[in-house]
Design a protein around this motif. Structure first.
Motif, PDB file in Angstrom:
ATOM      1  N   PHE A 162       0.805  -1.213   0.000  1.00 36.73           N
ATOM      2  CA  PHE A 162       0.000   0.000   0.000  1.00 36.73           C
ATOM      3  C   PHE A 162       0.842   1.268   0.000  1.00 36.73           C
ATOM      4  O   PHE A 162       0.323   2.352  -0.256  1.00 36.73           O
ATOM      5  CB  PHE A 162      -0.909   0.027   1.230  1.00 36.73           C
ATOM      6  N   LEU A 163       2.127   1.166   0.311  1.00 33.82           N
ATOM      7  CA  LEU A 163       2.948   2.367   0.450  1.00 33.82           C
ATOM      8  C   LEU A 163       3.031   3.161  -0.854  1.00 33.82           C
ATOM      9  O   LEU A 163       3.011   4.390  -0.842  1.00 33.82           O
ATOM     10  CB  LEU A 163       4.349   2.002   0.937  1.00 33.82           C
ATOM     11  N   LEU A 189      -6.318   4.512   8.037  1.00 32.02           N
ATOM     12  CA  LEU A 189      -6.303   5.796   7.340  1.00 32.02           C
ATOM     13  C   LEU A 189      -5.420   6.785   8.085  1.00 32.02           C
ATOM     14  O   LEU A 189      -4.660   7.552   7.475  1.00 32.02           O
ATOM     15  CB  LEU A 189      -7.730   6.338   7.230  1.00 32.02           C
ATOM     16  N   ASP A 190      -5.484   6.742   9.412  1.00 34.08           N
ATOM     17  CA  ASP A 190      -4.634   7.608  10.230  1.00 34.08           C
ATOM     18  C   ASP A 190      -3.164   7.244  10.038  1.00 34.08           C
ATOM     19  O   ASP A 190      -2.300   8.118   9.904  1.00 34.08           O
ATOM     20  CB  ASP A 190      -5.020   7.460  11.711  1.00 34.08           C
ATOM     21  N   LEU A 191      -2.879   5.942   9.981  1.00 35.76           N
ATOM     22  CA  LEU A 191      -1.511   5.486   9.749  1.00 35.76           C
ATOM     23  C   LEU A 191      -1.036   5.910   8.363  1.00 35.76           C
ATOM     24  O   LEU A 191       0.107   6.337   8.188  1.00 35.76           O
ATOM     25  CB  LEU A 191      -1.429   3.966   9.886  1.00 35.76           C
ATOM     26  N   ALA A 192      -1.922   5.802   7.374  1.00 39.40           N
ATOM     27  CA  ALA A 192      -1.564   6.205   6.014  1.00 39.40           C
ATOM     28  C   ALA A 192      -1.187   7.678   5.962  1.00 39.40           C
ATOM     29  O   ALA A 192      -0.250   8.068   5.266  1.00 39.40           O
ATOM     30  CB  ALA A 192      -2.732   5.929   5.066  1.00 39.40           C
ATOM     31  N   ALA A 193      -1.909   8.506   6.711  1.00 38.81           N
ATOM     32  CA  ALA A 193      -1.605   9.942   6.743  1.00 38.81           C
ATOM     33  C   ALA A 193      -0.218  10.176   7.333  1.00 38.81           C
ATOM     34  O   ALA A 193       0.536  11.047   6.873  1.00 38.81           O
ATOM     35  CB  ALA A 193      -2.663  10.680   7.553  1.00 38.81           C
ATOM     36  N   GLN A 230       3.684  -3.270   8.388  1.00 31.69           N
ATOM     37  CA  GLN A 230       3.079  -4.483   7.840  1.00 31.69           C
ATOM     38  C   GLN A 230       1.574  -4.339   7.665  1.00 31.69           C
ATOM     39  O   GLN A 230       0.963  -5.073   6.890  1.00 31.69           O
ATOM     40  CB  GLN A 230       3.411  -5.684   8.732  1.00 31.69           C
ATOM     41  N   ARG A 231       0.976  -3.393   8.357  1.00 34.09           N
ATOM     42  CA  ARG A 231      -0.447  -3.133   8.150  1.00 34.09           C
ATOM     43  C   ARG A 231      -0.699  -2.515   6.781  1.00 34.09           C
ATOM     44  O   ARG A 231      -1.827  -2.503   6.288  1.00 34.09           O
ATOM     45  CB  ARG A 231      -0.974  -2.187   9.237  1.00 34.09           C
ATOM     46  N   LEU A 232       0.353  -1.987   6.165  1.00 29.69           N
ATOM     47  CA  LEU A 232       0.204  -1.303   4.883  1.00 29.69           C
ATOM     48  C   LEU A 232       0.725  -2.127   3.717  1.00 29.69           C
ATOM     49  O   LEU A 232       0.804  -1.638   2.604  1.00 29.69           O
ATOM     50  CB  LEU A 232       0.940   0.040   4.920  1.00 29.69           C
ATOM     51  N   THR A 233       1.080  -3.379   3.955  1.00 30.32           N
ATOM     52  CA  THR A 233       1.552  -4.231   2.868  1.00 30.32           C
ATOM     53  C   THR A 233       0.590  -5.392   2.666  1.00 30.32           C
ATOM     54  O   THR A 233      -0.142  -5.772   3.568  1.00 30.32           O
ATOM     55  CB  THR A 233       2.961  -4.781   3.156  1.00 30.32           C
ATOM     56  N   LEU A 234       0.613  -5.941   1.464  1.00 35.11           N
ATOM     57  CA  LEU A 234      -0.330  -6.998   1.126  1.00 35.11           C
ATOM     58  C   LEU A 234       0.149  -8.382   1.525  1.00 35.11           C
ATOM     59  O   LEU A 234      -0.635  -9.309   1.604  1.00 35.11           O
ATOM     60  CB  LEU A 234      -0.595  -6.991  -0.385  1.00 35.11           C
TER      61      LEU A 234
END
Length: 225
Positions: free
Chosen positions: A64-65, A146-150, A210-214
């Motif tokens: 997702f990065l 979403l907060d982590l993505a920001a 790891q929450r942002l990877t598939l």
């Protein structure tokens, strides 16, 4: 008539996708890229791009990065994510992280055309059979992601790379060697990553990333270091 960038590292699928698009959708130009870096370059060279079709698993994309960084760098660009995964959690995250559409690689040409037309009209699109589950889904987990993505979006491009290598378990000297920088610079990047993500150690960084990877990190090129 739209100008598209089709970003996928598999030439056969890229060609098949372009053929599927051309049979049902009017395009004025189609640009092909095969990595995250070449996609960023193409977007800079073609600021009039109307749509980006993005494969999540492309080299350099880091799950997702890549999507998050593209959303940060090109906020007005509609992004249509193309992926072999049809997991609801993956699709929900992709949409939460700013994609305008999610098209499974199993989709037929009519669905692909419907997705592109919907996005150009300013709408969101996911397959009809899961639309309610995805677009009406709301949970604390989605908000947390979403907060982590920001937070991750605040990282520089070099910090993104360091973050990815941290998830792969690389040592500072390995990261320094690969990025052609000093270990002191690596430490400075890690300190900045800790601060921006609100963590205090490597373990916490890896858990967050790891929450942002598939998929689990792959120790690629470890043997070279």
């Amino acid at each position: 008539m739209a100008k598209l960038i089709v970003a996928d590292d598999h030439p056969l699928f890229r060609n098949a996708l372009i053929n599927a698009i051309s049979s049902t959708f009017a395009t004025k130009a189609t640009i092909e890229t095969d990595s995250f870096d070449s996609t960023c370059t193409a977007l800079e060279q073609h600021p009039d791009t109307d749509l980006l079709l993005l494969d999540l698993h492309m080299p350099g994309n880091c799950g997702f990065l890549g999507l998050i960084q593209l959303r940060k760098n090109f906020p007005a660009l509609p992004i249509v994510v193309i992926s072999a995964s049809e997991e609801l959690d993956v699709i929900r995250r992709v949409m939460a992280f700013g994609a305008s559409a999610y098209v499974p690689k199993s989709a037929n040409p009519a669905d692909i055309s419907a997705a592109l037309n919907a996005v150009l009209a300013g709408d969101l699109w996911v397959p009809q059979n899961i639309k309610k589950q995805v677009l009406e889904h709301h949970s604390e987990k989605a908000e947390d992601d979403l907060d982590l993505a920001a937070k991750v979006a605040q990282l520089t491009h070099q910090q993104y790379k360091v973050l990815y290598y941290l998830t792969e378990g690389w040592l500072n000297k390995q990261i320094a060697y690969d990025l052609h920088i000093s270990e002191a610079t690596v430490k400075a990047h890690i300190t900045a990553i800790f601060r921006k993500l609100g963590v205090t150690n490597r373990t916490q960084v890896v858990i967050q990333a790891q929450r942002l990877t598939l998929e689990p990190p792959v120790n690629k090129a470890m043997a070279q270091h």
